[in-house]
Design a protein around this motif. Structure first.
Motif, mmCIF file in Angstrom:
data_model
loop_
_atom_site.group_PDB
_atom_site.id
_atom_site.type_symbol
_atom_site.label_atom_id
_atom_site.label_comp_id
_atom_site.label_asym_id
_atom_site.label_seq_id
_atom_site.Cartn_x
_atom_site.Cartn_y
_atom_site.Cartn_z
ATOM 1 N N ASP A 1 38.447 75.351 22.077
ATOM 2 C CA ASP A 1 39.570 74.476 21.740
ATOM 3 C C ASP A 1 40.834 74.951 22.455
ATOM 4 O OD1 ASP A 1 38.180 72.842 19.785
ATOM 5 O OD2 ASP A 1 38.230 74.605 18.482
ATOM 6 N N SER B 1 39.141 66.396 24.439
ATOM 7 C CA SER B 1 40.470 65.818 24.254
ATOM 8 C C SER B 1 41.168 66.554 23.118
ATOM 9 C CB SER B 1 40.324 64.334 23.921
ATOM 10 O OG SER B 1 41.572 63.772 23.626
ATOM 11 N N GLY B 2 42.433 66.882 23.298
ATOM 12 C CA GLY B 2 43.197 67.595 22.282
ATOM 13 C C GLY B 2 43.151 69.101 22.424
ATOM 14 N N CYS C 1 43.580 72.815 24.572
ATOM 15 C CA CYS C 1 44.752 73.381 25.237
ATOM 16 C C CYS C 1 44.347 74.505 26.176
ATOM 17 C CB CYS C 1 45.714 73.921 24.173
ATOM 18 S SG CYS C 1 47.232 74.631 24.843
ATOM 19 N N ASN D 1 44.138 64.050 27.925
ATOM 20 C CA ASN D 1 44.726 64.497 26.664
ATOM 21 C C ASN D 1 44.429 65.983 26.400
ATOM 22 O OD1 ASN D 1 46.290 64.133 24.328
ATOM 23 N ND2 ASN D 1 44.451 63.820 23.090
ATOM 24 N N ASN E 1 46.227 69.697 26.741
ATOM 25 C CA ASN E 1 47.548 70.310 26.878
ATOM 26 C C ASN E 1 47.484 71.511 27.810
ATOM 27 O OD1 ASN E 1 49.006 68.686 24.795
ATOM 28 N ND2 ASN E 1 47.391 69.559 23.527
#
Length: 139
Positions: free
Chosen positions: A60, A88-89, A91, A114, A116
């Motif tokens: 993640d 997506s989401g 980082c 998407n 980061n």
């Protein structure tokens, strides 16, 4: 909620940073030279991944601490790079000392999925252990 943490780059600076994270979190690591990965696993607590693809699929938050702009670009945007396999989401926190132009380029590229991107180069003398606080410059 616990986030899955991955760390790529177990050199002079990355190894102790990943080691510190392993004291507090479950962590997976990858390094292009297998010897550094094996050495890290003997010293710290964590799991080994065999490729950028594998570590990206299970992370993640993916930390990078590699050599230069081209290394970061390769890890993120190659055929089996992080861009293709991070969810997506997720980082990327990049501790590599790179150009501001690369940070903008990677942020623009990753934002299309998407994902980061935090450019956070580390400023400290090269040391084998994190014995003093390090400075991060986030852009």
């Amino acid at each position: 909620m616990n986030k899955a943490i991955g760390f790529i780059g177990l050199g002079v600076m990355g190894s102790p940073m990943a080691g510190h994270l392993s004291n507090h979190h479950e962590i997976r690591v990858f390094n292009r030279s297998l010897e550094k990965t094996k050495s890290w696993i003997k010293k710290y607590s964590g799991s080994e991944c065999s490729s950028v693809k594998e570590i990206s699929k299970v992370s993640d938050i993916l930390f990078l601490c590699v050599g230069n702009d081209n290394d970061v670009r390769e890890i993120i945007s190659d055929k089996d790079g992080a861009l293709e396999h991070l969810r997506s989401g997720s980082c990327i926190v990049d501790h590599t000392t790179t150009s501001a132009d690369l940070a903008k380029e990677m942020n623009n590229l990753l934002s299309t999925k998407n994902i980061n991107y935090l450019d956070a180069p580390r400023s400290e003398e090269h040391t084998s252990e994190l014995q003093s606080p390090c400075n991060l410059v986030c852009r």
